[in-house]
Design an enzyme around this catalytic site. Structure first.
Site, PDB file in Angstrom:
ATOM      1  N   GLY A  47      -0.866  54.365  25.897  1.00 36.23           N
ATOM      2  CA  GLY A  47      -2.135  53.939  25.296  1.00 36.23           C
ATOM      3  C   GLY A  47      -2.339  52.476  25.603  1.00 36.23           C
ATOM      4  N   GLU A  48      -2.699  51.717  24.598  1.00 39.59           N
ATOM      5  CA  GLU A  48      -2.925  50.287  24.794  1.00 39.59           C
ATOM      6  C   GLU A  48      -1.942  49.540  23.884  1.00 39.59           C
ATOM      7  OE1 GLU A  48      -4.913  49.563  27.298  1.00 39.59           O
ATOM      8  OE2 GLU A  48      -4.221  47.519  27.006  1.00 39.59           O
ATOM      9  N   SER A  49      -0.970  48.890  24.520  1.00 36.89           N
ATOM     10  CA  SER A  49       0.100  48.286  23.734  1.00 36.89           C
ATOM     11  C   SER A  49      -0.414  47.227  22.753  1.00 36.89           C
ATOM     12  CB  SER A  49       1.151  47.682  24.665  1.00 36.89           C
ATOM     13  OG  SER A  49       0.544  46.790  25.572  1.00 36.89           O
ATOM     14  N   CYS A  79       5.175  54.260  28.781  1.00 34.30           N
ATOM     15  CA  CYS A  79       4.096  53.361  29.199  1.00 34.30           C
ATOM     16  C   CYS A  79       3.837  52.259  28.166  1.00 34.30           C
ATOM     17  CB  CYS A  79       2.858  54.189  29.505  1.00 34.30           C
ATOM     18  SG  CYS A  79       1.840  53.429  30.739  1.00 34.30           S
ATOM     19  N   ARG A 106       3.123  44.127  32.433  1.00 35.90           N
ATOM     20  CA  ARG A 106       2.020  45.043  32.079  1.00 35.90           C
ATOM     21  C   ARG A 106       1.093  45.242  33.269  1.00 35.90           C
ATOM     22  NH1 ARG A 106      -1.637  43.248  27.444  1.00 35.90           N
ATOM     23  NH2 ARG A 106      -2.389  45.375  27.725  1.00 35.90           N
ATOM     24  N   ILE A 133      -0.290  55.587  34.910  1.00 34.81           N
ATOM     25  CA  ILE A 133      -1.664  55.222  34.551  1.00 34.81           C
ATOM     26  C   ILE A 133      -1.667  53.768  34.078  1.00 34.81           C
ATOM     27  CG2 ILE A 133      -3.661  55.738  33.081  1.00 34.81           C
ATOM     28  CD1 ILE A 133      -2.443  58.588  32.722  1.00 34.81           C
ATOM     29  N   ARG A 134      -2.237  52.886  34.860  1.00 36.16           N
ATOM     30  CA  ARG A 134      -2.223  51.441  34.549  1.00 36.16           C
ATOM     31  C   ARG A 134      -0.858  51.052  33.977  1.00 36.16           C
ATOM     32  NH1 ARG A 134      -5.103  49.847  30.679  1.00 36.16           N
ATOM     33  NH2 ARG A 134      -5.423  51.881  29.771  1.00 36.16           N
ATOM     34  N   HIS A 169       4.268  59.014  32.480  1.00 37.42           N
ATOM     35  CA  HIS A 169       3.856  59.918  31.393  1.00 37.42           C
ATOM     36  C   HIS A 169       4.408  61.334  31.580  1.00 37.42           C
ATOM     37  CE1 HIS A 169       0.764  57.354  29.441  1.00 37.42           C
ATOM     38  NE2 HIS A 169       0.743  56.778  30.628  1.00 37.42           N
ATOM     39  N   GLU A 171       4.605  63.592  29.492  1.00 40.42           N
ATOM     40  CA  GLU A 171       3.828  64.549  28.689  1.00 40.42           C
ATOM     41  C   GLU A 171       2.659  65.129  29.484  1.00 40.42           C
ATOM     42  OE1 GLU A 171       3.733  61.337  28.482  1.00 40.42           O
ATOM     43  OE2 GLU A 171       1.728  60.595  27.947  1.00 40.42           O
TER      44      GLU A 171
HETATM   45  N1  GLN Z   1      -1.934  49.275  30.414  1.00 42.74           N
HETATM   46  C1  GLN Z   1      -1.498  49.695  29.120  1.00 42.74           C
HETATM   47  C2  GLN Z   1      -0.961  48.532  28.305  1.00 42.74           C
HETATM   48  O1  GLN Z   1      -0.807  47.460  28.810  1.00 42.74           O
HETATM   49  C3  GLN Z   1      -0.464  50.792  29.233  1.00 42.74           C
HETATM   50  C4  GLN Z   1      -1.055  51.998  29.915  1.00 42.74           C
HETATM   51  C5  GLN Z   1      -0.583  53.311  29.410  1.00 42.74           C
HETATM   52  O2  GLN Z   1       0.073  53.420  28.378  1.00 42.74           O
HETATM   53  N2  GLN Z   1      -0.962  54.354  30.110  1.00 42.74           N
HETATM   54  O3  GLN Z   1      -0.686  48.684  27.151  1.00 42.74           O
END
Ligand code: GLN
Length: 187
Positions: A47-49, A79, A106, A133-134, A169, A171
């Protein structure tokens, strides 16, 4: 066996579905009272840390979860979850649980390679599918951190004591070998 899945933001439902396929019960950790419910392992989803870190503190869940991790609760972090466990981030002044002595970068693959899929060896297991993913990757580890996987020379999976942290990921792929490694730590 019951797994607590941090469910304040991000891809937690996908982890719950993967666990369900393996016949493992999970509970969502959404508020402080959930962290007292009793579980045998913890999943930190992608997600977004920054958002996750902020929400965990605002919801007063952060300190309890940090204590659980430090007390030996088995953890699988993916992630954004990997970012939350790092002692240090190389391109961000923040740090969160700081329970793995490693430096993580990151969004490390930049824009062009924002998302990709590959297969690589994981801790002696051939060709584990990996969806990025990113994603972050690990830049440096202390000598007692075990490197579980590398992709294009970059560290994308580590184990330290009771914690497994992944850039990718599991999952989102059908392969269950990584969950099996995690479940082995609980058994
Ligand atoms: N780019 C996200 C972050 O910096 C991590 C991406 C992800 O969890 N798929 O938190």
């Amino acid at each position: 066996m019951k797994i607590g899945v941090i469910a304040v933001q991000g891809a937690f439902i996908e982890h719950e579905a993967a666990l369900q396929k393996l016949g493992i019960e999970s509970i969502e950790l959404r508020q402080k009272s959930d962290t007292q419910k009793g579980y045998d392992g913890l999943i930190l989803p992608g997600g977004e840390s920054t958002v996750q870190g902020k929400l965990l503190k605002e919801l007063d869940m952060f300190d309890t979860i940090k204590t659980q991790i430090e007390s030996g609760m088995p953890v699988l972090a993916t992630c954004a979850g990997m970012i939350l466990l790092a002692n240090e981030l190389s391109n961000d002044a923040h740090a969160y649980f700081q329970t793995i002595p490693m430096t993580v970068k990151r969004n490390a693959y930049g824009r062009q390679l924002g998302s990709f899929h590959t297969e690589a060896d994981f801790c002696g297991i051939d060709k584990v599918p990996m969806t990025f993913i990113r994603a972050p990757y690990v830049e440096t580890v202390s000598p007692d951190v075990e490197i579980l996987a590398k992709v294009q020379e970059k560290i994308v999976a580590v184990r330290y004591k009771n914690q497994i942290a992944l850039s990718f990921h599991p999952e989102l792929d059908d392969d269950t070998s990584i969950y099996n490694e995690f479940l082995k730590m609980i058994a």
